[in-house]
Design a protein around this motif. Sequence first.
Motif, PDB file in Angstrom:
ATOM      1  N   PRO A  95      36.469  35.480  38.963  1.00  0.00           N
ATOM      2  CA  PRO A  95      37.025  35.388  37.603  1.00  0.00           C
ATOM      3  C   PRO A  95      37.622  36.694  37.106  1.00  0.00           C
ATOM      4  N   ASP A  96      37.011  37.838  37.487  1.00  0.00           N
ATOM      5  CA  ASP A  96      37.523  39.132  37.037  1.00  0.00           C
ATOM      6  C   ASP A  96      38.835  39.522  37.717  1.00  0.00           C
ATOM      7  N   ASP A  97      39.246  38.775  38.758  1.00  0.00           N
ATOM      8  CA  ASP A  97      40.513  39.063  39.425  1.00  0.00           C
ATOM      9  C   ASP A  97      41.707  38.501  38.658  1.00  0.00           C
ATOM     10  N   TRP A  98      41.437  37.734  37.615  1.00  0.00           N
ATOM     11  CA  TRP A  98      42.498  37.114  36.827  1.00  0.00           C
ATOM     12  C   TRP A  98      42.529  37.726  35.434  1.00  0.00           C
ATOM     13  N   ARG A  99      43.720  37.796  34.859  1.00  0.00           N
ATOM     14  CA  ARG A  99      43.881  38.269  33.486  1.00  0.00           C
ATOM     15  C   ARG A  99      44.505  37.165  32.642  1.00  0.00           C
ATOM     16  N   GLY A 100      44.171  37.167  31.367  1.00  0.00           N
ATOM     17  CA  GLY A 100      44.811  36.242  30.452  1.00  0.00           C
ATOM     18  C   GLY A 100      46.168  36.759  30.013  1.00  0.00           C
ATOM     19  N   GLU A 121      47.080  24.369  20.636  1.00  0.00           N
ATOM     20  CA  GLU A 121      48.353  24.209  21.340  1.00  0.00           C
ATOM     21  C   GLU A 121      48.683  25.389  22.250  1.00  0.00           C
ATOM     22  N   GLN A 122      47.912  26.459  22.175  1.00  0.00           N
ATOM     23  CA  GLN A 122      48.225  27.643  22.963  1.00  0.00           C
ATOM     24  C   GLN A 122      47.961  27.403  24.440  1.00  0.00           C
ATOM     25  N   PRO A 123      48.926  27.712  25.317  1.00  0.00           N
ATOM     26  CA  PRO A 123      48.703  27.536  26.755  1.00  0.00           C
ATOM     27  C   PRO A 123      47.686  28.550  27.270  1.00  0.00           C
ATOM     28  N   ALA A 124      46.731  28.075  28.038  1.00  0.00           N
ATOM     29  CA  ALA A 124      45.690  28.949  28.588  1.00  0.00           C
ATOM     30  C   ALA A 124      46.036  29.283  30.032  1.00  0.00           C
ATOM     31  N   LEU A 125      46.916  30.270  30.200  1.00  0.00           N
ATOM     32  CA  LEU A 125      47.349  30.674  31.533  1.00  0.00           C
ATOM     33  C   LEU A 125      46.655  31.968  31.953  1.00  0.00           C
ATOM     34  N   GLN A 126      46.486  32.119  33.251  1.00  0.00           N
ATOM     35  CA  GLN A 126      45.944  33.349  33.824  1.00  0.00           C
ATOM     36  C   GLN A 126      46.841  33.802  34.964  1.00  0.00           C
ATOM     37  N   VAL A 127      46.945  35.125  35.131  1.00  0.00           N
ATOM     38  CA  VAL A 127      47.771  35.727  36.164  1.00  0.00           C
ATOM     39  C   VAL A 127      46.885  36.598  37.041  1.00  0.00           C
ATOM     40  N   LEU A 128      47.080  36.530  38.360  1.00  0.00           N
ATOM     41  CA  LEU A 128      46.284  37.364  39.262  1.00  0.00           C
ATOM     42  C   LEU A 128      46.582  38.835  38.993  1.00  0.00           C
ATOM     43  N   LYS A 129      45.547  39.626  38.798  1.00  0.00           N
ATOM     44  CA  LYS A 129      45.720  41.056  38.544  1.00  0.00           C
ATOM     45  C   LYS A 129      46.251  41.758  39.787  1.00  0.00           C
ATOM     46  N   THR A 130      47.084  42.764  39.570  1.00  0.00           N
ATOM     47  CA  THR A 130      47.523  43.622  40.662  1.00  0.00           C
ATOM     48  C   THR A 130      46.609  44.847  40.727  1.00  0.00           C
ATOM     49  N   GLY A 157      52.148  45.951  35.279  1.00  0.00           N
ATOM     50  CA  GLY A 157      51.558  44.939  34.418  1.00  0.00           C
ATOM     51  C   GLY A 157      51.765  43.526  34.900  1.00  0.00           C
ATOM     52  N   GLY A 158      51.956  43.330  36.206  1.00  0.00           N
ATOM     53  CA  GLY A 158      52.187  42.012  36.760  1.00  0.00           C
ATOM     54  C   GLY A 158      53.644  41.633  36.887  1.00  0.00           C
ATOM     55  N   PHE A 159      54.561  42.519  36.474  1.00  0.00           N
ATOM     56  CA  PHE A 159      55.993  42.242  36.545  1.00  0.00           C
ATOM     57  C   PHE A 159      56.605  42.974  37.738  1.00  0.00           C
TER      58      PHE A 159
END
Length: 320
Positions: A57-62, A271-280, A171-173
């Motif tokens: 879980p800690d490998d993902w960021r909101g 209504e807010q999308p609950a997305l997570q992105v893998l941390k770099t 920052g994931g970009f």
Amino acid sequence: MPRLPLPPAPTIRPAARLSAALLPAALLSALLLSAAAAAEAPARGPTVSEVIAAAAPDDWRGIDPDSTLVMELASGPVILELAPALAPQHVANIRALVREGYFDGLTVVRVQDNYVAQWGDPEEEDGSGSRPIRTAKAALPPEFVVRDGAALRFDAIPGPDAYAPETGFVGGFPAARNPRTGEVWGAHCYGTVGVSRGDPDSGSGAGLYAVIGHAPRHLDRNITVVGRVLEGIERLSSLPRGTGRLGFYETAAERAPILRVRLVADMPAAEQPALQVLKTGTPTWDAYVDARRNRRDPWFVEPAGAADVCNTLPPVRRAP
């Protein structure tokens, strides 16, 4: 019909009998050597799907609600994450444009095959916007490059790049940098969002585009990159191609309407999308990049042993 003679029976000489007798022992020796070699060989690394499945879980960021947009098309939402570290002035201006409702009722004005989908004011071919802007700025100086890139955390990936001395992620970009000058800039990968412009000082964020084709990295450092599409890119890439110059639509009937655009921070919680992105920049990220470079899925015969920045975009998932 005459019968053909049968070949004579083979004669087994003593040497042949000796080899036949030793065959089981030789086979056993070969098996033992193979097992020893396998024990010394490095363990097979995980596949891409295995790395993602094993991520903690800690490998993902909101996502940042104040830097994430939901653009609603008739076909459904397109969710874009903004990159204030790469273009702080333009990101702030886009927030202002969204909050004043600038994009609501505008359209996708251009879809060029294997290139970009662009949206903004259909009365301005370059998408810069003739609709009145009330609170945001009508034009900004370009933010093609972050001059003081040393202040940014840059998670580099291995391997050469045709367009920059080094590539990686901020920052994931997807981004690139020149260690000699300290400059950092956004990279044009599939799903990258940039600011449309005429001359270099004409961009404001009132006209935006998303890459929907092969990464046009020749645009790097020539256009302000403000983020990337996290979800719903297929709703842009599947639109009919424009028949006009550079893929612009020639009639109002061709254009896809934008119902509205909202910042996630301004949406009701439900209504807010609950997305997570893998941390770099983590061990899991390193394993993910390695798996992308060395595809170990059974289907692959010859793994490439390499992957560029656009082939290692951080995975996105719905929060469990």
